[in-house]
Design a protein around this motif. Structure first.
Motif, PDB file in Angstrom:
ATOM      1  N   THR A 248      37.637 -23.863  98.177  1.00 45.86           N
ATOM      2  CA  THR A 248      38.485 -22.837  97.585  1.00 45.86           C
ATOM      3  C   THR A 248      39.146 -23.471  96.377  1.00 45.86           C
ATOM      4  OG1 THR A 248      40.267 -21.259  98.008  1.00 45.86           O
ATOM      5  CG2 THR A 248      40.473 -23.369  99.087  1.00 45.86           C
ATOM      6  N   ILE A 294      35.277 -17.061 102.718  1.00 43.95           N
ATOM      7  CA  ILE A 294      35.742 -17.180 104.104  1.00 43.95           C
ATOM      8  C   ILE A 294      35.608 -15.842 104.831  1.00 43.95           C
ATOM      9  CG2 ILE A 294      38.190 -16.726 103.634  1.00 43.95           C
ATOM     10  CD1 ILE A 294      36.896 -19.296 106.188  1.00 43.95           C
ATOM     11  N   THR A 295      35.776 -14.747 104.107  1.00 48.57           N
ATOM     12  CA  THR A 295      35.680 -13.436 104.758  1.00 48.57           C
ATOM     13  C   THR A 295      34.309 -13.269 105.411  1.00 48.57           C
ATOM     14  OG1 THR A 295      37.130 -12.622 103.039  1.00 48.57           O
ATOM     15  CG2 THR A 295      36.084 -10.968 104.423  1.00 48.57           C
ATOM     16  N   THR A 369      40.944  -3.795 104.178  1.00 40.14           N
ATOM     17  CA  THR A 369      41.015  -4.351 102.823  1.00 40.14           C
ATOM     18  C   THR A 369      41.495  -5.798 102.894  1.00 40.14           C
ATOM     19  OG1 THR A 369      42.450  -4.310 100.853  1.00 40.14           O
ATOM     20  CG2 THR A 369      43.011  -2.812 102.601  1.00 40.14           C
ATOM     21  N   VAL A 370      41.061  -6.591 101.922  1.00 39.75           N
ATOM     22  CA  VAL A 370      41.411  -8.012 101.897  1.00 39.75           C
ATOM     23  C   VAL A 370      41.231  -8.606 100.520  1.00 39.75           C
ATOM     24  CG1 VAL A 370      39.065  -8.755 102.494  1.00 39.75           C
ATOM     25  CG2 VAL A 370      40.974 -10.282 102.934  1.00 39.75           C
ATOM     26  N   GLY A 371      42.004  -9.621 100.227  1.00 45.04           N
ATOM     27  CA  GLY A 371      41.743 -10.441  99.052  1.00 45.04           C
ATOM     28  C   GLY A 371      42.882 -10.510  98.074  1.00 45.04           C
ATOM     29  N   THR A 396      44.465  -6.645 105.667  1.00 46.61           N
ATOM     30  CA  THR A 396      44.487  -7.953 106.318  1.00 46.61           C
ATOM     31  C   THR A 396      44.895  -9.031 105.331  1.00 46.61           C
ATOM     32  OG1 THR A 396      42.163  -8.339 105.774  1.00 46.61           O
ATOM     33  CG2 THR A 396      42.620  -7.251 107.876  1.00 46.61           C
ATOM     34  N   TYR A 397      46.003  -9.664 105.592  1.00 46.97           N
ATOM     35  CA  TYR A 397      46.441 -10.774 104.745  1.00 46.97           C
ATOM     36  C   TYR A 397      46.063 -12.089 105.410  1.00 46.97           C
ATOM     37  CZ  TYR A 397      49.177 -14.555 103.012  1.00 46.97           C
ATOM     38  OH  TYR A 397      49.528 -15.787 102.543  1.00 46.97           O
ATOM     39  N   TRP A 398      45.314 -12.912 104.688  1.00 47.48           N
ATOM     40  CA  TRP A 398      44.951 -14.251 105.185  1.00 47.48           C
ATOM     41  C   TRP A 398      44.346 -15.054 104.062  1.00 47.48           C
ATOM     42  CZ3 TRP A 398      39.542 -15.427 106.689  1.00 47.48           C
ATOM     43  CH2 TRP A 398      38.652 -14.366 106.427  1.00 47.48           C
ATOM     44  N   GLN A 399      43.822 -16.224 104.363  1.00 46.10           N
ATOM     45  CA  GLN A 399      43.349 -17.149 103.331  1.00 46.10           C
ATOM     46  C   GLN A 399      42.179 -17.986 103.851  1.00 46.10           C
ATOM     47  OE1 GLN A 399      47.165 -19.353 103.286  1.00 46.10           O
ATOM     48  NE2 GLN A 399      47.414 -18.569 101.207  1.00 46.10           N
ATOM     49  N   GLU A 401      42.219 -20.989 103.971  1.00 47.48           N
ATOM     50  CA  GLU A 401      42.887 -22.028 104.752  1.00 47.48           C
ATOM     51  C   GLU A 401      43.251 -21.564 106.158  1.00 47.48           C
ATOM     52  OE1 GLU A 401      43.541 -20.972 101.756  1.00 47.48           O
ATOM     53  OE2 GLU A 401      44.119 -22.583 100.393  1.00 47.48           O
ATOM     54  N   THR A 483      52.030 -21.016 102.424  1.00 46.48           N
ATOM     55  CA  THR A 483      50.851 -20.248 102.020  1.00 46.48           C
ATOM     56  C   THR A 483      50.630 -20.217 100.511  1.00 46.48           C
ATOM     57  OG1 THR A 483      52.145 -18.227 101.806  1.00 46.48           O
ATOM     58  CG2 THR A 483      51.142 -18.646 103.960  1.00 46.48           C
ATOM     59  N   ASP A 485      52.121 -17.955  98.807  1.00 51.57           N
ATOM     60  CA  ASP A 485      52.384 -16.552  98.484  1.00 51.57           C
ATOM     61  C   ASP A 485      53.859 -16.212  98.644  1.00 51.57           C
ATOM     62  OD1 ASP A 485      49.786 -15.363  97.904  1.00 51.57           O
ATOM     63  OD2 ASP A 485      49.292 -15.948  99.956  1.00 51.57           O
ATOM     64  N   ILE A 497      53.027  -8.539 100.886  1.00 48.94           N
ATOM     65  CA  ILE A 497      52.699  -9.735 100.125  1.00 48.94           C
ATOM     66  C   ILE A 497      52.867  -9.383  98.654  1.00 48.94           C
ATOM     67  CG2 ILE A 497      50.928 -11.479  99.654  1.00 48.94           C
ATOM     68  CD1 ILE A 497      51.900 -11.273 102.652  1.00 48.94           C
ATOM     69  N   ARG A 500      50.859 -14.481  94.589  1.00 47.46           N
ATOM     70  CA  ARG A 500      51.101 -15.922  94.530  1.00 47.46           C
ATOM     71  C   ARG A 500      52.460 -16.165  93.905  1.00 47.46           C
ATOM     72  NH1 ARG A 500      47.514 -18.567  97.615  1.00 47.46           N
ATOM     73  NH2 ARG A 500      48.362 -20.390  96.577  1.00 47.46           N
ATOM     74  N   LYS A 594      39.026 -11.669  91.912  1.00 49.04           N
ATOM     75  CA  LYS A 594      40.464 -11.795  91.658  1.00 49.04           C
ATOM     76  C   LYS A 594      40.726 -11.874  90.161  1.00 49.04           C
ATOM     77  CE  LYS A 594      42.320 -14.221  95.621  1.00 49.04           C
ATOM     78  NZ  LYS A 594      41.104 -14.387  96.321  1.00 49.04           N
TER      79      LYS A 594
HETATM   80  C1  WT7 Z   1      44.839 -15.413  98.803  1.00 49.37           C
HETATM   81  C2  WT7 Z   1      43.784 -16.145  99.604  1.00 49.37           C
HETATM   82  C3  WT7 Z   1      41.259 -14.052 102.948  1.00 49.37           C
HETATM   83  C4  WT7 Z   1      39.956 -13.791 102.416  1.00 49.37           C
HETATM   84  C5  WT7 Z   1      39.825 -13.515 100.984  1.00 49.37           C
HETATM   85  C6  WT7 Z   1      40.685 -14.321 100.082  1.00 49.37           C
HETATM   86  C7  WT7 Z   1      45.536 -13.200  98.608  1.00 49.37           C
HETATM   87  C8  WT7 Z   1      44.369 -12.178 100.580  1.00 49.37           C
HETATM   88  C9  WT7 Z   1      45.552 -10.386 100.898  1.00 49.37           C
HETATM   89  C10 WT7 Z   1      46.180  -9.160 101.287  1.00 49.37           C
HETATM   90  C11 WT7 Z   1      47.781  -9.536  99.622  1.00 49.37           C
HETATM   91  C12 WT7 Z   1      46.120 -11.109  99.842  1.00 49.37           C
HETATM   92  C13 WT7 Z   1      46.744 -14.092  98.863  1.00 49.37           C
HETATM   93  C14 WT7 Z   1      46.139 -15.315  99.537  1.00 49.37           C
HETATM   94  N1  WT7 Z   1      45.355 -12.212  99.663  1.00 49.37           N
HETATM   95  N2  WT7 Z   1      44.478 -11.079 101.324  1.00 49.37           N
HETATM   96  N3  WT7 Z   1      45.693  -8.397 102.275  1.00 49.37           N
HETATM   97  N4  WT7 Z   1      47.288  -8.782 100.617  1.00 49.37           N
HETATM   98  N5  WT7 Z   1      47.239 -10.684  99.208  1.00 49.37           N
HETATM   99  O1  WT7 Z   1      40.744 -15.663 100.463  1.00 49.37           O
HETATM  100  O2  WT7 Z   1      40.286 -16.794  98.287  1.00 49.37           O
HETATM  101  O3  WT7 Z   1      41.464 -18.007 100.170  1.00 49.37           O
HETATM  102  O4  WT7 Z   1      42.604 -16.188  98.841  1.00 49.37           O
HETATM  103  O5  WT7 Z   1      44.413 -14.075  98.567  1.00 49.37           O
HETATM  104  O6  WT7 Z   1      47.315 -14.433  97.640  1.00 49.37           O
HETATM  105  O7  WT7 Z   1      46.916 -16.469  99.394  1.00 49.37           O
HETATM  106  P1  WT7 Z   1      41.231 -16.743  99.426  1.00 49.37           P
END
Ligand code: WT7
Length: 632
Positions: A248, A294-295, A369-371, A396-399, A401, A483, A485, A497, A500, A594
């Protein structure tokens, strides 16, 4: 599976239990899987080092759980449905039994080619079933896969191969994406000039284009698997053995090889998949991500397969052969759970509604939704136009990591709010930290988002650089995972969220979230997508520069600027009014979709001599357009 919430009360109860008795909670979930030896302890952890171990001493193989475990109960159920790039080509339907057989056969092939437990194998492939087979075959024999998204350049590929000293690379001659063909093998050849650790290169024939072959190093997939038997005893892995490395990008410098391990990752991805999406037996689930992210790892392959689901893989793009490709595929395969990214939603929202209306989307039950933060307008469009107001939106908020969902609604159970990721998943203990490094207690607060307690799927280290792992994630707020964020916890305890934390702009002493301003501008009926950055200003310290992409070229730019200013004033406050509004025909994006704010920030600052590397952008040409434009 246990601890799946079927009501909001259930969720609250599970959540409380996961916090009060985390070990008992996760032990119960761990027990749902097949282990060759039970763990001695559920958890060892120390965030100061940092060191985290789950299901300590347990032995397992994740593929035995994703494949063998299902053979008796659902051997003839589709594990993977593959939809090709070209709608004229036949989809593939691969049952659990067939996938098991293909994985075992390819695992034997890897062994024959000299791959052993602990070796690193790079995978650089288009979105074809063999990509999933490659990933699982590595896991079958304990080799560590490092999937590199097949849109990365040869240079990025070379850096990633060398960082992990991969011994083998698996690729294809070429890959289809929309009306484009990418010469993957050519890119690999270029990378391999500088990759001394690579001994073998297995090449799948996909496009049939002309490629170079290096004698002794390269071999065709079909020839390599020929005659290999489809039985392969799984390598018995320690719960904490490495499963994969996934890179990443860091905020600066070289990419970080995030390391994920076997036991906790399996338990967490399967559990969160079933719980957040409320997957039901027989559902067709489609995540549009690429396995290169990662998704795709967690929620196309491991989570769904560990849970015994039917997971769809899509080779193509949302815009080809028409802007209704997603909706056509949903209709064709009667998809029940659809999971995509805000950037795709915003692009599709631009189109003629007839493109949506001509497809039967009645099979849909859950939309994910994600990302990145989803803006309110896109949220509403997704909810109303695609979900017809009856499908819950799971933001879904995650990373990379975190390996799995951190903050997310539970479909149909958690009351949603547009643009809010809502509440933490069971086991996740968020902390909102203020500028002084103190935790904000209670609701109605804003700050930096940290996690206070370990969860099973968290990354354990950065490959080859534990110090960097510590410094990046565990040093800013001692004893907490940071995180990167920002977030707001509203009066009801819901999390939003805000992006960043490096995207915060302080204007005349006021903290402004870029996402907040973007959201306001996006409310304008002619605005498709906005990126807001800060730049130094004599009087205010910082000022706001908005890059605005419209659905139709504005008739009168000044009128539109005025309307946008009024809107921002109204929604966020006069302080947030952009000093400059620049109309653009697109925004620079990473390959994962992004917005590259770093580049926009430099342009806004007038720092155009040093834009950094723009070659990895999805649309590098847009940078020149933006540089040539003017903002008033
Ligand atoms: C960053 C992580 C997780 C898989 C895809 C991205 C942002 C991710 C959301 C959400 C707001 C989000 C954050 C995070 N992010 N999901 N649902 N709402 N922000 O993975 O490339 O590791 O990016 O994506 O800023 O820190 P990644």
């Amino acid at each position: 599976m246990k601890n799946i919430s079927r009501s909001f009360e259930d969720y609250l109860k599970s959540y409380r239990r996961s916090i009060e008795q985390p070990e008992a909670f996760w032990e119960e979930l761990g027990a749902e899987f097949r282990w060759r030896k039970k763990w001695d302890r559920v958890l060892d952890w120390d965030f100061m080092k940092p060191e985290v171990k789950w299901f300590v001493g347990g032995k397992l193989n994740i593929t035995e759980n994703c494949l063998d475990r299902h053979l008796e109960t659902r051997g003839d159920q589709n594990a993977i449905i593959w939809e090709p790039n070209d709608p004229g080509e036949e989809p593939a339907y691969i049952t659990y039994r067939e996938l098991h057989s293909k994985v075992c056969q390819f695992a034997n092939t890897l062994k024959e080619q000299g791959i052993k437990k602990g070796d690193r194998v790079c995978i650089y492939m288009p979105m074809v079933p063999e990509l999933t087979v490659s990933v699982l075959a590595c896991a079958r024999i304990g080799a560590i896969h490092s999937v590199v998204f097949a849109g990365f350049s040869s240079r990025s590929l070379m850096e990633r191969i060398n960082d992990a000293s991969c011994k083998m690379i698996i690729t294809a001659d070429g890959g289809y994406r929309g009306d484009k063909i990418t010469g993957l093998k050519d890119i690999v050849d270029e990378a391999l000039v500088d990759c001394p650790s690579i001994e073998k290169c297995i090449v799948l024939k996909r496009t049939g284009q002309q490629i170079e072959f290096v004698e002794g190093r390269d071999l065709w997939w079909d020839e390599a698997i020929e005659g290999k038997i489809d039985i392969c005893e799984p390598e018995i892995m320690d719960s904490e053995d490495m499963l994969f490395i996934l890179y990443t990008s860091g905020s600066t410098g070289k990419p970080k090889g995030m390391v994920h391990t076997c036991g906790g990752y399996m338990v967490y991805t399967a559990y969160t998949f079933l719980n957040a999406f409320q997957y039901k037996e027989g559902d067709i689930y489609w995540c549009t991500a690429d396995v290169g992210w990662i998704t795709g790892h967690s929620y196309i392959i491991y989570g769904p397969l560990a849970a015994g689901a039917t997971s769809m893989m899509f080779e193509g793009v949302p815009s080809w052969p028409g802007m209704d490709r997603f909706w056509e595929v949903v209709d064709k395969h009667r998809v029940n759970i659809f999971y995509t990214a805000p950037t795709a939603i915003r692009a599709l929202e631009k189109c003629d509604p007839a493109l949506v209306e001509r497809h039967d989307l009645s099979s849909l039950r859950v939309l994910g939704t994600v990302g990145e933060p989803i803006n309110e307008e896109a949220w509403h469009w997704y909810h109303d136009m695609i979900g017809k107001g009856r499908c819950p939106i799971v933001d879904t908020y995650w990373q990379t990591e975190t390996g799995g969902f951190m903050i997310s609604p539970i479909a149909g159970i958690t009351p949603t709010k547009p643009a809010f990721a809502t509440l933490p998943m069971p086991g996740i203990v968020p902390a909102v930290m203020n500028e002084d490094g103190k935790e904000e207690i209670g609701n109605g607060v804003e700050g930096r988002l940290c996690i206070k307690f370990p969860w099973p799927s968290m990354a354990r280290t950065i490959y080859g650089d534990h110090q960097r792992f510590h410094d990046t994630y565990f040093s800013g707020f001692p004893n907490k995972y940071f995180t990167g964020d920002g977030c707001r916890r509203d009066e009801e305890g819901y999390y939003r969220i805000t992006g960043r934390v490096d995207d915060v702009i302080i204007v005349a002493g006021h903290n402004l979230g870029t996402a907040e301003i973007e959201n306001a501008i996006d409310e304008h009926e002619n605005v498709c997508e906005t990126a807001v950055v800060g730049y130094p200003h004599d009087i205010k310290g910082n000022a706001v520069h908005a890059f605005v992409n419209c659905f139709h070229p504005p008739k009168d730019e000044d009128d539109l600027r005025q309307e946008i200013l009024t809107l921002v004033s109204r929604i966020v406050g006069p302080i947030a009014k952009p000093e400059r509004i620049q109309f653009v025909s697109g925004l620079p994006k990473t390959r994962s979709g992004k917005i590259m704010r770093r580049i926009l920030r430099k342009i806004a600052e007038g720092n155009t001599g040093d834009l950094g590397d723009t070659s990895t952008l999805l649309n590098p040409e847009i940078v020149d357009e933006i540089l040539g434009g003017n903002a008033l």
